[in-house]
Design a protein around this motif. Structure first.
Motif, PDB file in Angstrom:
ATOM      1  N   GLY A  47       0.806  -1.223   0.000  1.00  0.00           N
ATOM      2  CA  GLY A  47       0.000   0.000   0.000  1.00  0.00           C
ATOM      3  C   GLY A  47       0.837   1.269   0.000  1.00  0.00           C
ATOM      4  O   GLY A  47       0.518   2.224  -0.711  1.00  0.00           O
ATOM      5  N   ASP A  62      -9.075   8.833  -4.530  1.00  0.00           N
ATOM      6  CA  ASP A  62     -10.252   7.994  -4.777  1.00  0.00           C
ATOM      7  C   ASP A  62     -10.310   7.493  -6.226  1.00  0.00           C
ATOM      8  O   ASP A  62     -11.319   6.925  -6.637  1.00  0.00           O
ATOM      9  CB  ASP A  62     -11.543   8.748  -4.419  1.00  0.00           C
ATOM     10  CG  ASP A  62     -11.751   9.972  -5.296  1.00  0.00           C
ATOM     11  OD1 ASP A  62     -10.803  10.373  -6.010  1.00  0.00           O
ATOM     12  OD2 ASP A  62     -12.862  10.526  -5.275  1.00  0.00           O
ATOM     13  N   PRO A  64      -8.954   4.769  -8.398  1.00  0.00           N
ATOM     14  CA  PRO A  64      -8.196   3.530  -8.219  1.00  0.00           C
ATOM     15  C   PRO A  64      -7.286   3.167  -9.394  1.00  0.00           C
ATOM     16  O   PRO A  64      -7.419   3.709 -10.485  1.00  0.00           O
ATOM     17  CB  PRO A  64      -9.285   2.479  -8.036  1.00  0.00           C
ATOM     18  CG  PRO A  64     -10.520   3.073  -8.609  1.00  0.00           C
ATOM     19  CD  PRO A  64     -10.395   4.546  -8.498  1.00  0.00           C
ATOM     20  N   LYS A 104     -12.648  -7.681  -5.550  1.00  0.00           N
ATOM     21  CA  LYS A 104     -11.220  -7.704  -5.184  1.00  0.00           C
ATOM     22  C   LYS A 104     -10.894  -8.830  -4.209  1.00  0.00           C
ATOM     23  O   LYS A 104     -11.754  -9.250  -3.425  1.00  0.00           O
ATOM     24  CB  LYS A 104     -10.819  -6.354  -4.604  1.00  0.00           C
ATOM     25  CG  LYS A 104     -11.241  -6.138  -3.160  1.00  0.00           C
ATOM     26  CD  LYS A 104     -10.616  -4.862  -2.632  1.00  0.00           C
ATOM     27  CE  LYS A 104     -10.673  -4.816  -1.107  1.00  0.00           C
ATOM     28  NZ  LYS A 104      -9.624  -5.651  -0.469  1.00  0.00           N
ATOM     29  N   SER A 106      -8.723 -10.320  -0.879  1.00  0.00           N
ATOM     30  CA  SER A 106      -8.444  -9.669   0.408  1.00  0.00           C
ATOM     31  C   SER A 106      -7.008  -9.128   0.467  1.00  0.00           C
ATOM     32  O   SER A 106      -6.677  -8.319   1.326  1.00  0.00           O
ATOM     33  CB  SER A 106      -8.697 -10.648   1.552  1.00  0.00           C
ATOM     34  OG  SER A 106      -7.956 -11.817   1.310  1.00  0.00           O
ATOM     35  N   PRO A 109      -4.595  -3.932  -1.261  1.00  0.00           N
ATOM     36  CA  PRO A 109      -4.711  -2.834  -0.295  1.00  0.00           C
ATOM     37  C   PRO A 109      -5.692  -1.758  -0.765  1.00  0.00           C
ATOM     38  O   PRO A 109      -5.938  -1.624  -1.967  1.00  0.00           O
ATOM     39  CB  PRO A 109      -3.288  -2.277  -0.225  1.00  0.00           C
ATOM     40  CG  PRO A 109      -2.581  -2.779  -1.420  1.00  0.00           C
ATOM     41  CD  PRO A 109      -3.277  -4.008  -1.899  1.00  0.00           C
ATOM     42  N   LYS A 110      -6.196  -0.985   0.188  1.00  0.00           N
ATOM     43  CA  LYS A 110      -7.199   0.040  -0.134  1.00  0.00           C
ATOM     44  C   LYS A 110      -6.622   1.128  -1.039  1.00  0.00           C
ATOM     45  O   LYS A 110      -7.344   1.764  -1.791  1.00  0.00           O
ATOM     46  CB  LYS A 110      -7.775   0.651   1.147  1.00  0.00           C
ATOM     47  CG  LYS A 110      -6.755   1.333   2.047  1.00  0.00           C
ATOM     48  CD  LYS A 110      -7.423   1.928   3.264  1.00  0.00           C
ATOM     49  CE  LYS A 110      -6.478   2.741   4.143  1.00  0.00           C
ATOM     50  NZ  LYS A 110      -5.133   2.181   4.387  1.00  0.00           N
ATOM     51  N   GLU A 111      -5.300   1.301  -0.988  1.00  0.00           N
ATOM     52  CA  GLU A 111      -4.675   2.323  -1.839  1.00  0.00           C
ATOM     53  C   GLU A 111      -4.880   1.990  -3.321  1.00  0.00           C
ATOM     54  O   GLU A 111      -5.021   2.888  -4.149  1.00  0.00           O
ATOM     55  CB  GLU A 111      -3.168   2.428  -1.551  1.00  0.00           C
ATOM     56  CG  GLU A 111      -2.815   3.070  -0.213  1.00  0.00           C
ATOM     57  CD  GLU A 111      -2.963   2.116   0.971  1.00  0.00           C
ATOM     58  OE1 GLU A 111      -3.260   0.903   0.759  1.00  0.00           O
ATOM     59  OE2 GLU A 111      -2.780   2.569   2.118  1.00  0.00           O
ATOM     60  N   THR A 113      -7.406   0.153  -4.656  1.00  0.00           N
ATOM     61  CA  THR A 113      -8.811   0.104  -5.089  1.00  0.00           C
ATOM     62  C   THR A 113      -9.582   1.361  -4.696  1.00  0.00           C
ATOM     63  O   THR A 113     -10.788   1.439  -4.960  1.00  0.00           O
ATOM     64  CB  THR A 113      -9.522  -1.104  -4.451  1.00  0.00           C
ATOM     65  OG1 THR A 113      -9.480  -0.943  -3.030  1.00  0.00           O
ATOM     66  CG2 THR A 113      -8.848  -2.412  -4.832  1.00  0.00           C
ATOM     67  N   GLY A 115     -10.431   2.108  -1.850  1.00  0.00           N
ATOM     68  CA  GLY A 115     -11.369   1.717  -0.806  1.00  0.00           C
ATOM     69  C   GLY A 115     -12.596   0.981  -1.340  1.00  0.00           C
ATOM     70  O   GLY A 115     -13.524   0.688  -0.580  1.00  0.00           O
ATOM     71  N   ARG A 116     -12.616   0.659  -2.627  1.00  0.00           N
ATOM     72  CA  ARG A 116     -13.775  -0.065  -3.185  1.00  0.00           C
ATOM     73  C   ARG A 116     -13.651  -1.565  -2.934  1.00  0.00           C
ATOM     74  O   ARG A 116     -12.564  -2.050  -2.614  1.00  0.00           O
ATOM     75  CB  ARG A 116     -13.831   0.148  -4.704  1.00  0.00           C
ATOM     76  CG  ARG A 116     -14.038   1.572  -5.028  1.00  0.00           C
ATOM     77  CD  ARG A 116     -13.983   1.823  -6.503  1.00  0.00           C
ATOM     78  NE  ARG A 116     -14.662   3.074  -6.720  1.00  0.00           N
ATOM     79  CZ  ARG A 116     -15.781   3.229  -7.390  1.00  0.00           C
ATOM     80  NH1 ARG A 116     -16.334   2.230  -8.011  1.00  0.00           N
ATOM     81  NH2 ARG A 116     -16.350   4.402  -7.461  1.00  0.00           N
ATOM     82  N   ASN A 117     -14.747  -2.285  -3.152  1.00  0.00           N
ATOM     83  CA  ASN A 117     -14.629  -3.739  -3.016  1.00  0.00           C
ATOM     84  C   ASN A 117     -14.407  -4.425  -4.364  1.00  0.00           C
ATOM     85  O   ASN A 117     -14.459  -5.632  -4.478  1.00  0.00           O
ATOM     86  CB  ASN A 117     -15.838  -4.327  -2.280  1.00  0.00           C
ATOM     87  CG  ASN A 117     -17.119  -3.879  -2.911  1.00  0.00           C
ATOM     88  OD1 ASN A 117     -17.122  -3.429  -4.064  1.00  0.00           O
ATOM     89  ND2 ASN A 117     -18.225  -3.988  -2.181  1.00  0.00           N
TER      90      ASN A 117
END
Ligand code: TXA
Ligand code: MG
Length: 360
Positions: A47, A62, A64, A104, A106, A109-111, A113, A115-117
């Motif tokens: 990340g 935001d 991705p 996605k 697991s 990392p959120k960086e 995506t 923060g999307r799923n």
């Protein structure tokens, strides 16, 4: 510091690839060629390394990234719950310029995506990109390597142009021109029927026949208007834009288009503006017969009869517009067929939706 290494596009020097993959593994950035445009890569499982991409590009957090893999067996490190119908398409289309939005894994990392799923994933059809991913041993997250808002880089020189004055550690693999010149096609297969988020070299016609269903094409995918941020987070930002003002001329009939381009130039000349034309070779030949246009600089955009030649030079044409000293560029619209849809999406967005249309 930028470290630029020239490599052969088909048979890259493995010492340079090894050096670049050391950068990736240590959490640094590598700009590398793909078949579409140059990407700015980092280890997708790290990340912090991915944060470096956002920082270098000035990219909103935001928006991705796309994750690049070399082999199908790596797909489950990135995505999960892939329906068989989608797997069948992937097997036929990869490596190639087709990005899929999938649920996605697991490990992402959120960086990456935002923060999307969901996650965007593709396998690039470029020997240098594939060698880099394999040597790094990790999926590589990479947006286009331009500074945020600038035209995507289709040459390593474009990457250098964007970052030369920055204090950023970056390894640049220079393998000459990217093959297609426009970014990959993006399709969201978490939706049923699938939704085209961005047209690219993998054409809508090909997608329809591969998926064997109708694909949803929102207006924003044609470059007409702003996207719904929930569906396509990156599409809301100003894209591909030259610094010089740009307008796009559009007509369904070619004779009327020639007249429209001519009259638009004359209008701006009457307003005492300095004008340049971004037009195809065929159109340049016709307009050369008008003496009143003889002093207008022309940026040649390839051949109308072969839209792949337009795609391949498109972003360099947009960057060239900033290198010549004019107030406004007038671009020729082309047919939205095959890769022409991707070209029109980029041109309309680059103009900030400043379209001059024929009265029909
Ligand atoms: O050809 C390409 O796709 C190039 C090369 C380097 O692979 N990459 C590229 O990346 O064009 P970029 O970041 O410039 O465009 C990626 C687009 C962005 O608009 C982003 O918003 C979208 O993909 N994207 C990424 N993840 C997404 C997701 N989970 N859902 C919807 N859109 C997503
Ligand atoms: Mg981009």
């Amino acid at each position: 510091m930028l470290k630029v290494r020239k490599v052969d596009p088909l048979y890259p020097d493995m010492a340079a690839i090894k050096e670049a993959s050391d950068y990736i593994r240590q959490g640094y950035l590598v700009a590398f060629p793909t078949e579409t445009v140059y990407g700015l890569g980092a280890d997708s499982l790290n990340g912090d390394a991915c944060l470096g991409i956002f920082k270098a590009k000035g990219r909103p957090p935001d928006n991705p990234l796309i994750v690049h893999i070399a082999d199908l067996k790596e797909l489950n490190r990135v995505a999960r719950d892939i329906p068989d119908t989608v797997l069948r398409v992937i097997t036929k289309a990869w490596p190639g310029p087709l990005t899929l939005i999938l649920p996605k894994s697991s490990d992402m990392p959120k960086e990456v995506t935002g923060g999307r799923n969901t996650v965007a994933v593709r396998s690039p059809a470029h020997p240098v990109a594939l060698a880099l991913i394999r040597s790094s041993g990790v999926p590589i997250a990479a947006p286009s390597a331009n500074k945020s808002g600038r035209p995507s880089p289709t040459l390593a020189e474009h990457v250098v142009e964007d970052y030369i004055n920055d204090n950023v550690d970056m390894y640049v693999l220079d393998a000459g021109p990217a093959f297609f010149g426009v970014e990959s096609t993006i399709i969201d297969v978490t939706k049923n029927p699938p939704v085209l988020l961005r047209p690219g070299p993998f054409t809508l016609e090909e997608l329809r026949s591969l998926f064997n269903v109708d694909i949803v094409v929102p207006e924003f995918a044609r470059g007409l208007g702003e996207a719904d941020a929930a569906l396509a987070p990156g599409m809301k930002y100003r894209h591909y834009a030259p610094r010089t003002r740009l307008v796009v001329t559009e007509c369904s009939d070619y004779g009327s288009l020639i007249r429209l381009i001519h009259d638009t130039v004359i209008d701006y000349l009457n307003k005492k503006l300095r004008v340049a034309l971004l037009i195809t070779k065929e159109t340049a030949d016709v307009l050369a017969t008008y003496p009143e246009l003889s002093d207008i600089p022309v940026i040649m955009m390839g051949y109308k009869e072969d839209p792949y030649t337009i795609a391949v030079s498109l972003f360099d044409s947009l960057r060239s517009l900033d290198r010549i000293n004019v107030d406004i560029g007038i671009a020729e619209g082309i047919e939205e067929r095959g890769i022409g849809l991707a070209v029109m999406n980029r041109l309309r967005k680059a103009s900030g939706f400043s379209l001059v249309k024929c009265k029909s």
